[in-house]
Write a protein that holds these residues in place. Sequence first.
Motif: not given
Length: 556
Positions: A115-116, A123-131, A189-193, A197-200
Motif C-alpha cells: 500500500t505504501i 505522489v511521485f506522479n502527482l496522481a491523487p491519493v485517498s485514505a 494494488m490500492l484497489w486490492d488493499a 485497509y481503509d484506503v481506496s
Amino acid sequence: MAKWTPMNKNTSPQSRSTPRPRSQARGRTVRAERTPRAPHPSGSRQSSGSAQRVARKAGSKAKARRTPAPLTKAGRIRRMLVTAAVPNVVIALIIMAIALGGLMLTGSPMAWWYTIVAEAWMVFNLAPVSAADVHISFLPALPALILAAVVAVRVRSAIKHKVSVKDLLTLLACVLGVPVVFTIIAWLMLWDAGKVYDVSPPNLAQALLRVIVLHLAAMAAGMGWRLWRALAKRYGVPRPLVDATQIALRYLAYLAIGAAAVFAVVFLVNVSRQGEMMNDYPTISGLGIAGLVLLSVLYIPNAIVSTAAVLVGSEFSVGEGSVSLFSAHLVPLPPLPITGGIPASAPSWAVALLIVPLGAALYSLYKKRPSFQDVLVATVASAVIMLVACYLVSGVLGYYGATGPQLWTAAGLTALWLAVVGCAVAAGFAFVAWRAARTAPGASPADEYADEPAAVADEAPTEPERDPITDPEIVDAEVVEDEPEDTAPDAAAEEPEEEQKEEGAPAEEAAERPEEAKEGDERGVAKPLSQQLKDQMGESEQDSSSEDSPEEGERG
C-alpha cells in the motif's frame, strides 16, 4: 726465397672492395643529406589544406562511431523501452527501499508495504491519493519535478546524436506507456488493499491524465531546441514559431525567479507566525518536526507557481480563503511551516509587485527584437505552459477543498502581460527600423525633403537625378568609385595657384629640363613652355644685334 702462394678471389687485393660503413655492412643505407628546399609560396595553403583533410577524416570517423547501427523494428522498440523504463524503475526501487526501511524502523506490519509503495508512486506522479475518506490531489511537486528531470535527461541522451521520426514515435510511446502501466499496477494494488485497509483507489482517469501530462512535458523538454527546429524545418513549420516559444519559456523562467525571490522575502518577514503554528503541536517529537520541515520543502515548487500567479494579478485560494495583491481573506491553514509565509492581509504597497511580470516580459523580449507574429505565438505558448503548471500544482486538499492558483485567471493574465509588453516592444523596434530605412544613405532626396517647406528645399544643393539603387553591393561600389573623382591628387594640391591656372605646363616637362627649372626656381615660379620659347628667341636676337654693332661702329 719466399714461397709463392696462389691468390684467389677472396685474397686478391684488387678484388677486395673498399671497407663499407657499419650501417651499410649491416644492411642499412644512409641517405645523403639533401639541401633544404626553398619554401613554396603556397606552403601555408598546402599545410592548411592537409590539416583540413586530417580534421575532416577524423570527424568522419568519429561520426561513423557515433552513428548507431541500423535496427529492426523489434530492436528499436527494445532500445527505446530501456531508455524510458530506467528512470521509472529506479524511482520505484527507491520507493520500495524507503518503505521497507520505514516499516522495519517503526515495527509496522509488512502487509502495509504494498500500500505504501502504491501511494508513493501516485505522489511521485502527482496522481491523487485517498485514505480514510480523505482525498488529496494538491500534492508536493518536488518529487514529480525530480522524476521529470531524470526522464528528460534520459531522452536527451537517447536522441542527442542521431534520431529518425520512427525513433521519436517509438520513444514517445515508451515514455508515456511505461508510467501508465506502472500507474495502473499501483491502482490495482490500492484497489486490492482497499478490501483490507481503509484506503481506496483514486479516480483512474484523473490519475492517468496527470501522469501523461507530466511525462509528456518531460519528453518535450528532453528533445531540446535543436531537434524541435529540425522537426519544424522537416514539416514546413516556420522557425519563428519555435523561437517565439523559446521567448515564452524565458519569460516564465524570469517570472519564476522573481516569484521565488518575493516568496523568500515574505517567508522571512513572517517567520514569527511559523513559531506560533508549531506551537499547535505541543506533544510533537523531533522526528515529527523534521517530517513537517521536509514536507514543507517538498511543497516549494507549488509555492513558487502560486506566487507567480499572484504576481500577475490572479489569486491563490485555500478552500474559502484567498490571497492576492489587492486583498487577503484567510481561513485556518494547515499547520505546516511553509503556510506561515502566507500573509494574513495584503499591504497597500503590494500592488507595486506588478513590476515583476513587467520586468520579466521586458527582459525576455528586449534582446530578441520580436515581430508582432512572434509576440502572438509567445503569448499563446505562455498561456498554455502556465495553464499546465497551475493544473499540476493545484487540486483538492482534504477538508479544505480546492486549493491552488486559479487556472484560467492565472493563464490569461500571464499571457496578457506578455502580449501588452510584447506589442509595445515590437512597435518600438518597428518604428526604429522605419526611421533607419528612411534616413538611410540610399534614400532619394525627394523623400528626404518631402515634409520640408518649398523655400528650404530650393536652398538645398541640386544634384543630378539618378535611378534609386536597391542593391547594397552596388551602393558600396559606387562610393568607392566616386572617391577619386571628388578628391584631388596630392601633387595637384601642392602646386601653386598660378601654375594650376596655366594650360599646357605639365610637371613632367618641367622635370625633364633641369636648367630651365633652375632659372624658374631663381625667379620663384617655373615658366610655361610657350614663355620659355619666347625668351630663347629674344636672347638669340640680342646676340645677333650685339654681333652687328661693331661693324656699324666702324662704318660710322
